[in-house]
Design a protein around this motif. Structure first.
Motif, PDB file in Angstrom:
ATOM      1  N   PRO A 439       0.697  -1.239   0.202  1.00  0.00           N
ATOM      2  CA  PRO A 439      -0.042  -0.198  -0.020  1.00  0.00           C
ATOM      3  C   PRO A 439       0.829   1.153   0.016  1.00  0.00           C
ATOM      4  N   GLU A 440       2.312   1.161   0.488  1.00  0.00           N
ATOM      5  CA  GLU A 440       2.568   2.450   0.622  1.00  0.00           C
ATOM      6  C   GLU A 440       3.486   2.939  -0.729  1.00  0.00           C
ATOM      7  N   LYS A 441       3.287   1.939  -1.828  1.00  0.00           N
ATOM      8  CA  LYS A 441       3.667   2.532  -3.071  1.00  0.00           C
ATOM      9  C   LYS A 441       2.572   3.162  -3.973  1.00  0.00           C
ATOM     10  N   HIS A 442       1.446   3.358  -3.269  1.00  0.00           N
ATOM     11  CA  HIS A 442       0.413   3.738  -4.131  1.00  0.00           C
ATOM     12  C   HIS A 442       0.635   5.168  -4.722  1.00  0.00           C
ATOM     13  N   HIS A 443       1.537   6.120  -4.227  1.00  0.00           N
ATOM     14  CA  HIS A 443       2.058   7.240  -5.043  1.00  0.00           C
ATOM     15  C   HIS A 443       2.415   7.044  -6.389  1.00  0.00           C
ATOM     16  N   ILE A 444       2.896   5.465  -6.611  1.00  0.00           N
ATOM     17  CA  ILE A 444       3.417   5.465  -8.110  1.00  0.00           C
ATOM     18  C   ILE A 444       2.370   5.659  -9.046  1.00  0.00           C
ATOM     19  N   LEU A 445       1.039   5.228  -8.860  1.00  0.00           N
ATOM     20  CA  LEU A 445       0.006   5.488  -9.640  1.00  0.00           C
ATOM     21  C   LEU A 445      -0.382   6.921  -9.883  1.00  0.00           C
ATOM     22  N   PHE A 446      -0.173   7.833  -9.019  1.00  0.00           N
ATOM     23  CA  PHE A 446      -0.514   9.303  -9.050  1.00  0.00           C
ATOM     24  C   PHE A 446       0.653   9.936 -10.114  1.00  0.00           C
ATOM     25  N   GLU A 447       1.734   9.425  -9.668  1.00  0.00           N
ATOM     26  CA  GLU A 447       2.889   9.929 -10.394  1.00  0.00           C
ATOM     27  C   GLU A 447       2.874   9.518 -12.015  1.00  0.00           C
ATOM     28  N   TYR A 448       2.402   8.336 -12.392  1.00  0.00           N
ATOM     29  CA  TYR A 448       2.022   8.341 -13.695  1.00  0.00           C
ATOM     30  C   TYR A 448       0.787   8.793 -14.231  1.00  0.00           C
ATOM     31  N   LEU A 449      -0.195   8.820 -13.603  1.00  0.00           N
ATOM     32  CA  LEU A 449      -1.538   9.399 -13.805  1.00  0.00           C
ATOM     33  C   LEU A 449      -1.922  10.325 -12.779  1.00  0.00           C
ATOM     34  N   PRO A 450      -1.485  11.559 -12.727  1.00  0.00           N
ATOM     35  CA  PRO A 450      -1.935  12.493 -11.874  1.00  0.00           C
ATOM     36  C   PRO A 450      -3.211  12.869 -11.599  1.00  0.00           C
ATOM     37  N   GLN A 451      -3.990  12.870 -12.622  1.00  0.00           N
ATOM     38  CA  GLN A 451      -5.450  13.080 -12.688  1.00  0.00           C
ATOM     39  C   GLN A 451      -6.155  12.138 -11.698  1.00  0.00           C
ATOM     40  N   LEU A 452      -5.539  10.956 -11.448  1.00  0.00           N
ATOM     41  CA  LEU A 452      -6.284   9.797 -10.413  1.00  0.00           C
ATOM     42  C   LEU A 452      -6.469  10.523  -9.172  1.00  0.00           C
ATOM     43  N   GLN A 453      -5.618  11.414  -8.862  1.00  0.00           N
ATOM     44  CA  GLN A 453      -5.798  11.875  -7.545  1.00  0.00           C
ATOM     45  C   GLN A 453      -7.094  12.694  -7.169  1.00  0.00           C
ATOM     46  N   GLU A 454      -7.943  12.951  -8.342  1.00  0.00           N
ATOM     47  CA  GLU A 454      -9.281  13.445  -8.258  1.00  0.00           C
ATOM     48  C   GLU A 454     -10.349  12.443  -8.236  1.00  0.00           C
ATOM     49  N   ASN A 455      -9.907  11.240  -8.501  1.00  0.00           N
ATOM     50  CA  ASN A 455     -11.006   9.978  -8.564  1.00  0.00           C
ATOM     51  C   ASN A 455     -11.524   9.420  -7.301  1.00  0.00           C
ATOM     52  N   ALA A 456     -12.732   9.783  -7.131  1.00  0.00           N
ATOM     53  CA  ALA A 456     -13.139   9.575  -5.677  1.00  0.00           C
ATOM     54  C   ALA A 456     -13.106   7.961  -5.429  1.00  0.00           C
ATOM     55  N   SER A 457     -13.400   7.176  -6.435  1.00  0.00           N
ATOM     56  CA  SER A 457     -13.462   5.811  -6.441  1.00  0.00           C
ATOM     57  C   SER A 457     -12.035   5.462  -5.793  1.00  0.00           C
ATOM     58  N   VAL A 458     -10.961   5.942  -6.720  1.00  0.00           N
ATOM     59  CA  VAL A 458      -9.728   5.321  -6.423  1.00  0.00           C
ATOM     60  C   VAL A 458      -9.236   5.755  -5.154  1.00  0.00           C
ATOM     61  N   LEU A 459      -9.611   7.002  -4.592  1.00  0.00           N
ATOM     62  CA  LEU A 459      -9.012   7.361  -3.027  1.00  0.00           C
ATOM     63  C   LEU A 459      -9.763   6.662  -2.155  1.00  0.00           C
ATOM     64  N   GLN A 460     -11.056   6.132  -2.467  1.00  0.00           N
ATOM     65  CA  GLN A 460     -12.009   5.540  -1.526  1.00  0.00           C
ATOM     66  C   GLN A 460     -11.354   4.209  -1.163  1.00  0.00           C
ATOM     67  N   VAL A 461     -10.874   3.637  -2.271  1.00  0.00           N
ATOM     68  CA  VAL A 461     -10.115   2.129  -2.060  1.00  0.00           C
ATOM     69  C   VAL A 461      -9.012   2.386  -1.446  1.00  0.00           C
ATOM     70  N   ILE A 462      -8.053   3.265  -1.628  1.00  0.00           N
ATOM     71  CA  ILE A 462      -6.797   3.558  -1.312  1.00  0.00           C
ATOM     72  C   ILE A 462      -6.994   3.867   0.189  1.00  0.00           C
ATOM     73  N   SER A 463      -7.852   4.648   0.681  1.00  0.00           N
ATOM     74  CA  SER A 463      -8.001   4.712   2.130  1.00  0.00           C
ATOM     75  C   SER A 463      -8.416   3.772   2.972  1.00  0.00           C
ATOM     76  N   ARG A 464      -8.821   2.544   2.419  1.00  0.00           N
ATOM     77  CA  ARG A 464      -9.361   1.295   3.223  1.00  0.00           C
ATOM     78  C   ARG A 464      -7.679   0.727   3.624  1.00  0.00           C
ATOM     79  N   TYR A 465      -6.918   0.922   3.078  1.00  0.00           N
ATOM     80  CA  TYR A 465      -5.294   0.380   3.245  1.00  0.00           C
ATOM     81  C   TYR A 465      -4.572   1.394   3.898  1.00  0.00           C
ATOM     82  N   ILE A 466      -4.514   2.611   3.788  1.00  0.00           N
ATOM     83  CA  ILE A 466      -3.610   3.548   4.203  1.00  0.00           C
ATOM     84  C   ILE A 466      -4.409   4.254   5.464  1.00  0.00           C
ATOM     85  N   LYS A 467      -3.847   4.183   6.459  1.00  0.00           N
ATOM     86  CA  LYS A 467      -4.468   4.931   7.755  1.00  0.00           C
ATOM     87  C   LYS A 467      -3.993   6.317   7.643  1.00  0.00           C
TER      88      LYS A 467
END
Length: 467
Positions: A439-467
């Protein structure tokens, strides 16, 4: 009638040789005692002239027909000239004259070993043990047979027995290290050499082998200490300096490594490997002119030194001289066509030159020879992605995942490609897998596609793994 002379030159080997050669020139017949004949035979053996040595043996046998030593010498010379059947016949005659001569069975064992008739070799060496006064070398010969049989456990048993009788036998120490290395038993190796050093603390070979075992276990600091002891005992031990340099490189102590590598030149002639190693150290220090200078010395000394040709290319690549670097990368790959690092460099240089087709071809080579290179898969897929080949990019990552199922980076990259292709549901499945892996490497996704930082579904899934 030929005149016969008697000369006793057993205490003067050179004089015996001179008188023998005089006899041949004069086509005469002199008499020599057995020791003189042995001296003459050994002289020609030392000169690597088995033909003349065999001629002397014939004379010796004719004058001393009951001396088994000359039949053994004859067998030895037949052996080194690959006349095995004649060697066996000579040994058979020698055994009839003196069946308790251990040399007969040692030589016969060596011939059987060469012929891969291992059980017969072992049988003869065991018989030699019955008659020999000193047996450390015979025990070592038995170990060699077991090595040839790929039975390294038994080889170790006999090497240890040999060393118990002769702790000064450096060959035994090195062969033991080889066996432990093959069996990947570095801990046992370390234990043995430590115990050996307790009994013989001034054995440079034991310290050296101990250091090599530490090196293989990546205990580089301990390895360096042990190399230092070997050098302290034998300050001309070039191999210890070289391997110490290698250990320093593993610790990124490149400047120190250069100085240690250079010390080898005080005790042996410079060689291509050492020049290449120094070049690599300068390369790591980003001193490219010095690095290139040593790489060039390496290939001048050995034109087949692929790593040095590659190193020259690396220094040119660093200076953004990509077209020039390609020439040297290709020289390297001509010498080592299956080296994935060389192909990776070619792929990268072609990409930087805008030669995309050649870059893709080189990436295929990289991944053919090393499908476990995650970085290569990522770079390869990037090249495809940038060419608008989204499907091919995702297929490349799918292949990468098959070969590297535990790599979180690959799953995150697949998420990016699937989102780019509009496959959102499948992307979310891969996102869950990526987060489960790391889970700590999720930033890789945003480095490659920065627009996904505004995707609510993506952020919601990530939040379940990152406290």
């Amino acid at each position: 009638m030929e005149e016969e002379f008697y000369f006793d030159f057993s205490d003067d080997a050179q004089r015996s040789v001179e008188r023998y050669e005089e006899m041949i020139r004069n086509q005469d017949q002199y008499f020599f005692d057995a020791q003189a004949f042995e001296n003459i035979i050994d002289y020609y053996i030392d000169k690597n002239d088995p033909v003349k040595a065999l001629q002397v043996v014939e004379y010796a046998i004719s004058q001393h027909p009951y001396a088994s030593v000359f039949l053994v010498k004859q067998a030895q010379l037949f052996y080194v000239t690959d006349q095995f059947e004649r060697a066996f016949l000579s040994l058979q005659k020698a055994e009839m004259l003196e069946a308790s001569d251990a040399d007969i069975y040692v030589l016969r064992g060596n011939i059987f070993n060469t012929l891969e008739r291992y059980s017969e070799a072992l049988e003869n060496f065991q018989k030699a043990l019955e008659f020999a006064e000193t047996t450390d070398e015979i025990l070592l010969q038995i170990a060699y047979v077991y090595q040839n049989m790929l039975d390294y456990e038994n080889a170790i048993v006999y090497i240890k027995q040999s060393l118990e009788q002769n702790m000064e036998n450096k060959d035994g120490l090195y062969e033991l290290a080889f066996c432990y290395d093959i069996l990947d038993k570095q801990e046992e190796s370390i234990k043995f050499y430590q115990e050996y050093i307790d009994n013989d603390p001034y054995s440079y070979a034991a310290w050296y082998n101990l250091a090599n075992s530490y090196h293989k276990l990546e205990l580089y600091e301990k390895a360096i200490d042990a190399y230092d002891y070997a050098i302290l005992i034998k300050d001309s031990f070039a191999s210890a300096y070289y391997n110490k340099g290698n250990a320093l490189v593993q610790l990124d102590r490149f400047a120190e490594a250069i100085e240690v590598y250079r010390q080898t030149f005080e005790y042996e002639k410079p060689n291509a490997d050492t020049y290449c190693a120094i070049g690599e150290c300068y390369e790591k220090l980003e001193k490219m002119d010095e690095a290139r200078s040593y790489y060039k010395k390496s290939v001048k000394m050995d034109p087949n030194m692929a790593d040095a040709w590659f190193g020259i290319g690396v220094t040119l690549n660093f200076e953004e001289r990509y077209f020039e670097s390609l020439h040297f990368y290709k020289k390297a790959v001509e010498l080592d066509a299956e080296n994935p690092d060389f192909w990776f460099a070619i792929a990268d240089a072609n990409y930087k030159l805008g030669q995309i087709e050649q870059s893709v071809e080189a990436y295929y080579k990289v991944l053919e020879y090393n499908p476990l290179d995650v970085e290569a898969w990522l770079d390869f897929s990037t090249v495809l992605y940038e060419q608008g080949k989204l499907l091919e990019a995702s297929e490349a990552i799918a292949d990468a995942i098959k070969n590297n199922p535990d790599s979180a980076e690959l799953y995150y990259r697949m998420v990016a490609y699937l989102f780019a292709m509009g496959e959102k549901n499948e992307a979310m499945v891969y996102l869950e897998t990526a987060l489960s892996a790391d889970p700590e490497k999720h930033h890789i996704l945003f480095e490659y596609l920065p627009q996904l930082q505004e995707n609510a579904s993506v952020l919601q899934v990530i939040s379940r793994y990152i406290k």
